[in-house]
Write a protein that holds these residues in place. Structure first.
Motif, PDB file in Angstrom:
ATOM      1  N   LYS A   9     -14.931  -3.763  -3.921  1.00 44.20           N
ATOM      2  CA  LYS A   9     -16.550  -2.158  -4.631  1.00 44.20           C
ATOM      3  C   LYS A   9     -14.446  -2.680  -5.390  1.00 44.20           C
ATOM      4  CE  LYS A   9     -18.820   0.028  -6.585  1.00 44.20           C
ATOM      5  NZ  LYS A   9     -19.771  -0.153  -6.336  1.00 44.20           N
ATOM      6  N   GLU A  10     -13.641  -2.161  -5.121  1.00 46.41           N
ATOM      7  CA  GLU A  10     -12.448  -2.630  -6.484  1.00 46.41           C
ATOM      8  C   GLU A  10     -11.733  -3.652  -7.177  1.00 46.41           C
ATOM      9  OE1 GLU A  10      -7.892  -0.647  -6.523  1.00 46.41           O
ATOM     10  OE2 GLU A  10      -8.163  -2.535  -5.457  1.00 46.41           O
ATOM     11  N   ILE A  11     -12.364  -4.832  -6.670  1.00 44.81           N
ATOM     12  CA  ILE A  11     -12.304  -6.267  -7.501  1.00 44.81           C
ATOM     13  C   ILE A  11     -14.009  -5.987  -8.626  1.00 44.81           C
ATOM     14  CG2 ILE A  11     -13.342  -8.467  -7.385  1.00 44.81           C
ATOM     15  CD1 ILE A  11     -11.237  -8.039  -4.972  1.00 44.81           C
ATOM     16  N   ASN A  12     -14.962  -5.714  -8.120  1.00 47.74           N
ATOM     17  CA  ASN A  12     -16.272  -5.396  -8.793  1.00 47.74           C
ATOM     18  C   ASN A  12     -16.529  -4.072  -9.710  1.00 47.74           C
ATOM     19  OD1 ASN A  12     -19.014  -5.460  -8.899  1.00 47.74           O
ATOM     20  ND2 ASN A  12     -19.076  -4.329  -7.998  1.00 47.74           N
ATOM     21  N   LEU A  13     -15.161  -3.314  -9.660  1.00 48.10           N
ATOM     22  CA  LEU A  13     -15.219  -2.551 -10.763  1.00 48.10           C
ATOM     23  C   LEU A  13     -14.360  -3.137 -12.332  1.00 48.10           C
ATOM     24  CD1 LEU A  13     -14.984   1.149  -8.982  1.00 48.10           C
ATOM     25  CD2 LEU A  13     -16.932   0.614 -10.154  1.00 48.10           C
ATOM     26  N   GLY A  14     -13.390  -3.509 -11.592  1.00 43.60           N
ATOM     27  CA  GLY A  14     -12.400  -4.378 -12.606  1.00 43.60           C
ATOM     28  C   GLY A  14     -11.188  -3.512 -13.098  1.00 43.60           C
ATOM     29  N   PHE A  15     -10.200  -3.621 -14.157  1.00 42.35           N
ATOM     30  CA  PHE A  15      -9.174  -3.281 -14.316  1.00 42.35           C
ATOM     31  C   PHE A  15      -8.534  -3.299 -13.249  1.00 42.35           C
ATOM     32  CE2 PHE A  15      -6.585   0.941 -15.563  1.00 42.35           C
ATOM     33  CZ  PHE A  15      -5.831  -0.192 -16.606  1.00 42.35           C
ATOM     34  N   ARG A  16      -7.218  -3.399 -12.565  1.00 43.87           N
ATOM     35  CA  ARG A  16      -7.099  -3.167 -11.578  1.00 43.87           C
ATOM     36  C   ARG A  16      -5.252  -3.946 -12.035  1.00 43.87           C
ATOM     37  NH1 ARG A  16     -10.317  -7.173 -10.586  1.00 43.87           N
ATOM     38  NH2 ARG A  16      -8.712  -8.239  -9.624  1.00 43.87           N
ATOM     39  N   ASP A  17      -4.230  -3.667 -12.044  1.00 47.03           N
ATOM     40  CA  ASP A  17      -2.908  -4.138 -11.657  1.00 47.03           C
ATOM     41  C   ASP A  17      -2.475  -5.375 -10.899  1.00 47.03           C
ATOM     42  OD1 ASP A  17       0.661  -3.441 -10.842  1.00 47.03           O
ATOM     43  OD2 ASP A  17      -0.433  -3.657 -12.653  1.00 47.03           O
ATOM     44  N   SER A  18      -1.799  -6.226 -11.009  1.00 48.50           N
ATOM     45  CA  SER A  18      -0.704  -7.482 -10.659  1.00 48.50           C
ATOM     46  C   SER A  18      -1.000  -6.851  -8.913  1.00 48.50           C
ATOM     47  CB  SER A  18      -0.152  -8.223 -11.365  1.00 48.50           C
ATOM     48  OG  SER A  18       1.185  -7.289 -10.991  1.00 48.50           O
ATOM     49  N   ASN A  19      -0.390  -6.093  -8.505  1.00 46.94           N
ATOM     50  CA  ASN A  19       0.237  -5.920  -7.728  1.00 46.94           C
ATOM     51  C   ASN A  19      -1.086  -5.312  -6.733  1.00 46.94           C
ATOM     52  OD1 ASN A  19       3.218  -5.711  -7.430  1.00 46.94           O
ATOM     53  ND2 ASN A  19       2.435  -3.761  -8.329  1.00 46.94           N
ATOM     54  N   LEU A  20      -1.946  -3.949  -7.275  1.00 46.41           N
ATOM     55  CA  LEU A  20      -3.382  -4.351  -6.167  1.00 46.41           C
ATOM     56  C   LEU A  20      -3.718  -5.502  -6.476  1.00 46.41           C
ATOM     57  CD1 LEU A  20      -4.560  -1.449  -7.727  1.00 46.41           C
ATOM     58  CD2 LEU A  20      -3.557  -1.226  -6.088  1.00 46.41           C
ATOM     59  N   ARG A  21      -3.915  -6.669  -7.437  1.00 44.44           N
ATOM     60  CA  ARG A  21      -4.596  -7.274  -6.764  1.00 44.44           C
ATOM     61  C   ARG A  21      -4.235  -8.056  -5.870  1.00 44.44           C
ATOM     62  NH1 ARG A  21      -3.655 -10.018 -12.438  1.00 44.44           N
ATOM     63  NH2 ARG A  21      -5.202  -8.290 -13.697  1.00 44.44           N
ATOM     64  N   THR A  22      -3.074  -8.371  -5.269  1.00 46.99           N
ATOM     65  CA  THR A  22      -1.990  -8.950  -4.472  1.00 46.99           C
ATOM     66  C   THR A  22      -2.318  -8.334  -2.562  1.00 46.99           C
ATOM     67  OG1 THR A  22      -0.184  -9.560  -6.054  1.00 46.99           O
ATOM     68  CG2 THR A  22       0.302  -9.051  -3.057  1.00 46.99           C
ATOM     69  N   ALA A  66       0.728  -1.768   0.163  1.00 50.27           N
ATOM     70  CA  ALA A  66       0.042  -0.076  -0.259  1.00 50.27           C
ATOM     71  C   ALA A  66       0.705   1.617   0.005  1.00 50.27           C
ATOM     72  CB  ALA A  66      -0.765   0.188   1.376  1.00 50.27           C
ATOM     73  N   GLY A  67       2.141   0.740   0.849  1.00 47.82           N
ATOM     74  CA  GLY A  67       2.772   2.681   0.591  1.00 47.82           C
ATOM     75  C   GLY A  67       3.193   2.583  -0.747  1.00 47.82           C
ATOM     76  N   TRP A  68       3.805   1.708  -1.537  1.00 47.81           N
ATOM     77  CA  TRP A  68       4.211   2.033  -2.769  1.00 47.81           C
ATOM     78  C   TRP A  68       3.159   2.100  -3.564  1.00 47.81           C
ATOM     79  CZ3 TRP A  68       1.816  -0.752  -7.173  1.00 47.81           C
ATOM     80  CH2 TRP A  68       2.930  -0.243  -8.487  1.00 47.81           C
ATOM     81  N   ALA A  69       1.607   1.519  -3.377  1.00 53.45           N
ATOM     82  CA  ALA A  69       0.537   2.239  -4.131  1.00 53.45           C
ATOM     83  C   ALA A  69       1.189   3.738  -3.909  1.00 53.45           C
ATOM     84  CB  ALA A  69      -0.716   1.502  -4.333  1.00 53.45           C
ATOM     85  N   VAL A  70       0.698   3.953  -2.740  1.00 52.17           N
ATOM     86  CA  VAL A  70       0.908   5.498  -2.782  1.00 52.17           C
ATOM     87  C   VAL A  70       1.365   6.879  -3.298  1.00 52.17           C
ATOM     88  CG1 VAL A  70       0.748   7.141  -0.912  1.00 52.17           C
ATOM     89  CG2 VAL A  70      -0.776   4.890  -0.512  1.00 52.17           C
ATOM     90  N   ASN A  71       2.841   6.337  -3.181  1.00 54.36           N
ATOM     91  CA  ASN A  71       3.997   6.351  -3.934  1.00 54.36           C
ATOM     92  C   ASN A  71       3.552   6.432  -5.103  1.00 54.36           C
ATOM     93  OD1 ASN A  71       7.000   8.452  -3.877  1.00 54.36           O
ATOM     94  ND2 ASN A  71       7.604   6.007  -5.056  1.00 54.36           N
ATOM     95  N   TYR A  72       3.442   5.202  -6.057  1.00 52.19           N
ATOM     96  CA  TYR A  72       3.291   5.111  -6.796  1.00 52.19           C
ATOM     97  C   TYR A  72       2.200   6.738  -7.621  1.00 52.19           C
ATOM     98  CZ  TYR A  72       3.143   3.716 -11.951  1.00 52.19           C
ATOM     99  OH  TYR A  72       2.320   3.731 -13.578  1.00 52.19           O
ATOM    100  N   GLY A  73       1.151   6.099  -6.653  1.00 52.84           N
ATOM    101  CA  GLY A  73      -0.324   7.357  -7.389  1.00 52.84           C
ATOM    102  C   GLY A  73       0.142   8.815  -7.304  1.00 52.84           C
ATOM    103  N   ILE A  74       1.579   9.645  -6.265  1.00 53.88           N
ATOM    104  CA  ILE A  74       1.746  10.670  -6.232  1.00 53.88           C
ATOM    105  C   ILE A  74       2.670  11.102  -7.561  1.00 53.88           C
ATOM    106  CG2 ILE A  74       3.106  12.184  -4.351  1.00 53.88           C
ATOM    107  CD1 ILE A  74       2.126  11.048  -2.233  1.00 53.88           C
ATOM    108  N   GLU A  75       3.210  10.046  -6.803  1.00 50.14           N
ATOM    109  CA  GLU A  75       3.879  10.689  -7.910  1.00 50.14           C
ATOM    110  C   GLU A  75       3.695  10.588  -9.974  1.00 50.14           C
ATOM    111  OE1 GLU A  75       7.097   7.647  -8.363  1.00 50.14           O
ATOM    112  OE2 GLU A  75       8.571   8.908  -6.790  1.00 50.14           O
ATOM    113  N   ARG A  76       2.726  10.201 -10.267  1.00 52.29           N
ATOM    114  CA  ARG A  76       2.338   9.873 -11.342  1.00 52.29           C
ATOM    115  C   ARG A  76       1.029  10.599 -11.277  1.00 52.29           C
ATOM    116  NH1 ARG A  76       3.822   5.644 -15.224  1.00 52.29           N
ATOM    117  NH2 ARG A  76       2.092   6.955 -16.199  1.00 52.29           N
ATOM    118  N   SER A  77      -0.104  11.093 -10.661  1.00 53.72           N
ATOM    119  CA  SER A  77      -0.848  11.710 -10.604  1.00 53.72           C
ATOM    120  C   SER A  77      -1.094  12.901 -11.404  1.00 53.72           C
ATOM    121  CB  SER A  77      -1.340  11.863  -8.687  1.00 53.72           C
ATOM    122  OG  SER A  77      -0.704  12.420  -8.295  1.00 53.72           O
TER     123      SER A  77
END
Length: 165
Positions: free
Chosen positions: A120-133, A28-39
Protein backbone atom coordinates in the motif's frame (compact mmCIF):
# COMPACT_ATOMS: atom_id res chain seq x y z
CA UNK A 1 18.04 -38.86 4.14
CA UNK A 2 15.29 -36.36 3.33
CA UNK A 3 15.06 -35.54 7.00
CA UNK A 4 18.71 -34.41 7.10
CA UNK A 5 18.29 -32.19 4.04
CA UNK A 6 15.10 -30.71 5.46
CA UNK A 7 16.84 -30.04 8.77
CA UNK A 8 19.74 -28.30 7.00
CA UNK A 9 17.40 -26.21 4.84
CA UNK A 10 15.29 -25.16 7.83
CA UNK A 11 18.41 -24.28 9.83
CA UNK A 12 19.89 -22.15 7.01
CA UNK A 13 16.58 -20.38 6.44
CA UNK A 14 16.24 -19.67 10.16
CA UNK A 15 19.72 -18.13 10.27
CA UNK A 16 18.92 -16.04 7.17
CA UNK A 17 15.60 -14.94 8.66
CA UNK A 18 17.26 -14.05 11.96
CA UNK A 19 19.63 -11.68 10.16
CA UNK A 20 16.92 -10.19 7.95
CA UNK A 21 14.43 -9.75 10.80
CA UNK A 22 17.18 -8.10 12.84
CA UNK A 23 17.79 -5.59 10.04
CA UNK A 24 14.03 -4.97 9.69
CA UNK A 25 13.76 -4.38 13.44
CA UNK A 26 16.67 -1.94 13.34
CA UNK A 27 15.31 0.08 10.41
CA UNK A 28 11.73 0.11 11.72
CA UNK A 29 12.96 1.15 15.18
CA UNK A 30 14.91 4.00 13.61
CA UNK A 31 11.81 5.08 11.65
CA UNK A 32 9.63 5.06 14.78
CA UNK A 33 12.22 7.14 16.64
CA UNK A 34 12.53 9.56 13.72
CA UNK A 35 8.75 9.89 13.47
CA UNK A 36 8.35 10.56 17.19
CA UNK A 37 11.07 13.20 17.19
CA UNK A 38 9.71 15.02 14.13
CA UNK A 39 5.95 14.56 14.57
CA UNK A 40 5.35 17.34 17.12
CA UNK A 41 6.66 20.12 14.92
CA UNK A 42 5.12 18.90 11.67
CA UNK A 43 1.77 17.43 12.73
CA UNK A 44 0.66 20.65 14.44
CA UNK A 45 0.25 22.27 11.01
CA UNK A 46 -1.68 19.36 9.48
CA UNK A 47 -5.44 19.08 9.07
CA UNK A 48 -7.58 16.69 11.10
CA UNK A 49 -7.16 13.38 9.19
CA UNK A 50 -3.43 13.42 9.87
CA UNK A 51 -4.14 13.34 13.61
CA UNK A 52 -5.71 9.88 13.38
CA UNK A 53 -2.38 8.23 14.12
CA UNK A 54 -0.21 10.02 16.68
CA UNK A 55 3.07 9.56 14.79
CA UNK A 56 3.39 11.47 11.54
CA UNK A 57 6.22 10.48 9.24
CA UNK A 58 7.71 13.29 7.17
CA UNK A 59 9.76 10.70 5.25
CA UNK A 60 6.77 8.81 3.84
CA UNK A 61 3.09 8.93 3.04
CA UNK A 62 -0.10 8.27 5.02
CA UNK A 63 0.49 4.49 5.05
CA UNK A 64 3.98 4.84 6.53
CA UNK A 65 2.93 5.00 10.18
CA UNK A 66 0.96 1.77 10.00
CA UNK A 67 3.60 0.00 7.92
CA UNK A 68 6.47 0.95 10.23
CA UNK A 69 4.63 -0.15 13.38
CA UNK A 70 3.64 -3.51 11.90
CA UNK A 71 7.11 -4.02 10.42
CA UNK A 72 8.58 -3.42 13.88
CA UNK A 73 6.20 -5.93 15.46
CA UNK A 74 6.86 -8.50 12.71
CA UNK A 75 10.62 -7.93 13.07
CA UNK A 76 10.63 -8.44 16.82
CA UNK A 77 8.44 -11.54 16.63
CA UNK A 78 10.59 -12.81 13.75
CA UNK A 79 13.81 -12.44 15.74
CA UNK A 80 12.28 -14.29 18.71
CA UNK A 81 10.84 -16.98 16.45
CA UNK A 82 14.13 -17.48 14.63
CA UNK A 83 16.08 -17.85 17.88
CA UNK A 84 13.61 -20.32 19.36
CA UNK A 85 13.25 -22.07 16.00
CA UNK A 86 17.00 -22.67 15.78
CA UNK A 87 16.89 -24.30 19.21
CA UNK A 88 13.86 -26.38 18.23
CA UNK A 89 15.41 -27.48 14.93
CA UNK A 90 18.59 -28.60 16.69
CA UNK A 91 16.56 -30.95 18.91
CA UNK A 92 14.61 -32.29 15.88
CA UNK A 93 11.84 -34.17 17.67
CA UNK A 94 8.06 -33.96 17.32
CA UNK A 95 7.23 -31.59 20.22
CA UNK A 96 9.99 -29.13 19.31
CA UNK A 97 9.14 -29.21 15.61
CA UNK A 98 5.46 -28.65 16.31
CA UNK A 99 6.41 -25.67 18.46
CA UNK A 100 8.62 -24.29 15.68
CA UNK A 101 5.81 -24.83 13.16
CA UNK A 102 3.36 -22.86 15.29
CA UNK A 103 5.81 -20.01 15.75
CA UNK A 104 6.60 -19.92 12.04
CA UNK A 105 2.92 -19.61 11.09
CA UNK A 106 2.46 -16.73 13.54
CA UNK A 107 5.54 -14.91 12.26
CA UNK A 108 4.59 -15.44 8.65
CA UNK A 109 1.11 -14.04 9.32
CA UNK A 110 2.55 -10.87 10.85
CA UNK A 111 5.06 -10.56 8.02
CA UNK A 112 2.30 -10.89 5.43
CA UNK A 113 0.35 -8.14 7.20
CA UNK A 114 3.41 -5.86 7.13
CA UNK A 115 4.00 -6.80 3.47
CA UNK A 116 0.45 -5.79 2.58
CA UNK A 117 1.01 -2.41 4.20
CA UNK A 118 4.33 -2.12 2.35
CA UNK A 119 2.49 -2.71 -0.92
CA UNK A 120 0.00 0.00 0.00
CA UNK A 121 2.85 2.37 0.81
CA UNK A 122 4.52 1.59 -2.52
CA UNK A 123 1.21 2.23 -4.27
CA UNK A 124 0.84 5.67 -2.63
CA UNK A 125 4.40 6.70 -3.53
CA UNK A 126 6.78 9.36 -2.10
CA UNK A 127 9.05 7.39 0.23
CA UNK A 128 12.52 7.80 1.66
CA UNK A 129 15.28 5.35 0.66
CA UNK A 130 15.27 3.85 4.17
CA UNK A 131 11.58 3.06 3.83
CA UNK A 132 12.18 1.49 0.41
CA UNK A 133 14.80 -0.75 2.01
CA UNK A 134 12.34 -1.71 4.75
CA UNK A 135 9.68 -2.48 2.14
CA UNK A 136 12.01 -4.66 0.08
CA UNK A 137 13.21 -6.58 3.14
CA UNK A 138 9.63 -7.14 4.30
CA UNK A 139 8.65 -8.51 0.89
CA UNK A 140 11.73 -10.76 0.79
CA UNK A 141 11.03 -11.98 4.33
CA UNK A 142 7.48 -12.93 3.43
CA UNK A 143 8.94 -15.36 0.87
CA UNK A 144 11.82 -16.70 3.00
CA UNK A 145 9.54 -17.16 6.01
CA UNK A 146 7.10 -19.09 3.80
CA UNK A 147 9.94 -21.37 2.64
CA UNK A 148 11.12 -21.82 6.23
CA UNK A 149 7.59 -22.62 7.37
CA UNK A 150 7.29 -25.20 4.59
CA UNK A 151 10.62 -26.81 5.49
CA UNK A 152 9.61 -27.07 9.15
CA UNK A 153 6.26 -28.60 8.25
CA UNK A 154 7.95 -31.12 5.95
CA UNK A 155 10.30 -31.93 8.85
CA UNK A 156 7.31 -32.52 11.13
CA UNK A 157 5.82 -34.92 8.59
CA UNK A 158 9.14 -36.76 8.18
CA UNK A 159 9.67 -37.17 11.92
CA UNK A 160 6.10 -38.36 12.49
CA UNK A 161 6.42 -40.87 9.64
CA UNK A 162 9.71 -42.16 11.09
CA UNK A 163 8.08 -42.73 14.49
CA UNK A 164 5.19 -44.63 12.89
CA UNK A 165 7.55 -47.11 11.22
Amino acid sequence: MASGATKSLAFILLILNLVLYGIVTFIAGWAVNYGIERSAEIASALTFPAHIFPIYYPIGNMATSFFVIFALIAGLVGVATSISGISNILHWNVPNLLSAATYSITTWSLTILAMGLACKEINLGFRDSNLRTLEVLTIILSATQLLCMGAIHIGVTDVINQHRH
